[in-house]
Design a protein around this motif. Structure first.
Motif, PDB file in Angstrom:
ATOM      1  N   LYS A   1     -26.034 -15.421  27.617  1.00 22.98           N
ATOM      2  CA  LYS A   1     -27.603 -15.400  28.281  1.00 22.98           C
ATOM      3  C   LYS A   1     -28.611 -15.147  27.406  1.00 22.98           C
ATOM      4  O   LYS A   1     -29.660 -15.557  27.597  1.00 22.98           O
ATOM      5  N   GLN A   2     -28.208 -14.223  26.267  1.00 23.80           N
ATOM      6  CA  GLN A   2     -29.218 -14.112  25.297  1.00 23.80           C
ATOM      7  C   GLN A   2     -29.461 -15.401  24.707  1.00 23.80           C
ATOM      8  O   GLN A   2     -30.792 -15.496  23.962  1.00 23.80           O
TER       9      GLN A   2
ATOM     10  N   GLN B   1     -18.036  -8.752  29.343  1.00 22.29           N
ATOM     11  CA  GLN B   1     -19.265  -8.904  29.592  1.00 22.29           C
ATOM     12  C   GLN B   1     -20.157  -9.035  28.330  1.00 22.29           C
ATOM     13  O   GLN B   1     -21.146  -9.569  28.508  1.00 22.29           O
ATOM     14  N   GLY B   2     -19.407  -8.626  26.967  1.00 22.46           N
ATOM     15  CA  GLY B   2     -20.130  -8.936  25.952  1.00 22.46           C
ATOM     16  C   GLY B   2     -20.487 -10.518  25.568  1.00 22.46           C
ATOM     17  O   GLY B   2     -21.541 -10.735  25.136  1.00 22.46           O
TER      18      GLY B   2
ATOM     19  N   ILE C   1     -20.588 -12.771  27.777  1.00 19.81           N
ATOM     20  CA  ILE C   1     -21.541 -13.213  29.137  1.00 19.81           C
ATOM     21  C   ILE C   1     -22.925 -12.786  28.679  1.00 19.81           C
ATOM     22  O   ILE C   1     -23.891 -13.797  28.686  1.00 19.81           O
ATOM     23  N   THR C   2     -23.028 -11.631  28.191  1.00 20.11           N
ATOM     24  CA  THR C   2     -24.481 -10.988  27.704  1.00 20.11           C
ATOM     25  C   THR C   2     -24.939 -12.189  26.586  1.00 20.11           C
ATOM     26  O   THR C   2     -26.130 -12.586  26.492  1.00 20.11           O
TER      27      THR C   2
END
Length: 173
Positions: A139-140, A132-133, A135-136
């Protein structure tokens, strides 16, 4: 350790950086699903990887703190067919003790700039779906999730999903 005492600089990697790069990479192999290898890699592997990057004119950028490599980023061929010549796949890895200080972002911005300047059109990132890190993080940085491959990897006694993220660098190649 806090962000106030993390001073680093970005520079192009050299031969002397390979042991530190390999240590960072091997840590990820052993402890995370970020790299789909089972066993730590020998120095000969990282030497061949480095030589291939040089021959193909692909950058390797390191983040350095107190003359110690604490992270690296690179990109290389996405697929080995002529029609993919304007697409590259990137990697960014940070030493476990230096995460969450903005170093990965600085490295990614640097290689995005380098890919743009080199005339590439698309940057791809492959991310384990459980990360998840990452992925975030993608996206950032304006990457768009474009694919989710179910159970394509197998590590740590279970199947892994892989997501692809894409950033269009420039239009009109």
């Amino acid at each position: 350790m806090n962000a106030d005492n993390i001073n680093y600089k970005l520079r192009n990697a050299n031969q002397d950086d390979l042991p530190a790069i390999l240590d960072i990479y091997n840590y990820e192999i052993e402890h995370a699903a970020a790299i789909y290898f089972y066993d730590q890699l020998p120095f000969s592997w990282i030497q061949n990887w480095y030589d291939s990057k040089l021959i193909n004119d692909f950058p390797i950028v390191v983040a350095e703190n107190n003359e110690k490599v604490i992270g690296f980023a690179t990109y290389g061929k996405f697929r080995d067919r002529p029609a993919y010549q304007f697409t590259v796949e990137h990697s960014v890895y940070i030493h476990k003790d230096f995460r969450r200080f903005g170093i990965a972002s600085a490295l990614l911005v640097k290689i995005i700039t380098m890919a743009n300047e080199a005339g590439y059109h698309t940057l791809i990132g492959g991310v384990d779906a459980s990360n998840q890190g990452s992925i975030t993080f993608h996206k950032q940085h304006n990457f768009t999730e474009v694919a989710h491959f179910k159970e394509v990897g197998f590590k740590f006694n279970h199947f892994l999903d892989l997501k692809f993220f894409q950033l269009i660098l420039k239009r009109g190649n």
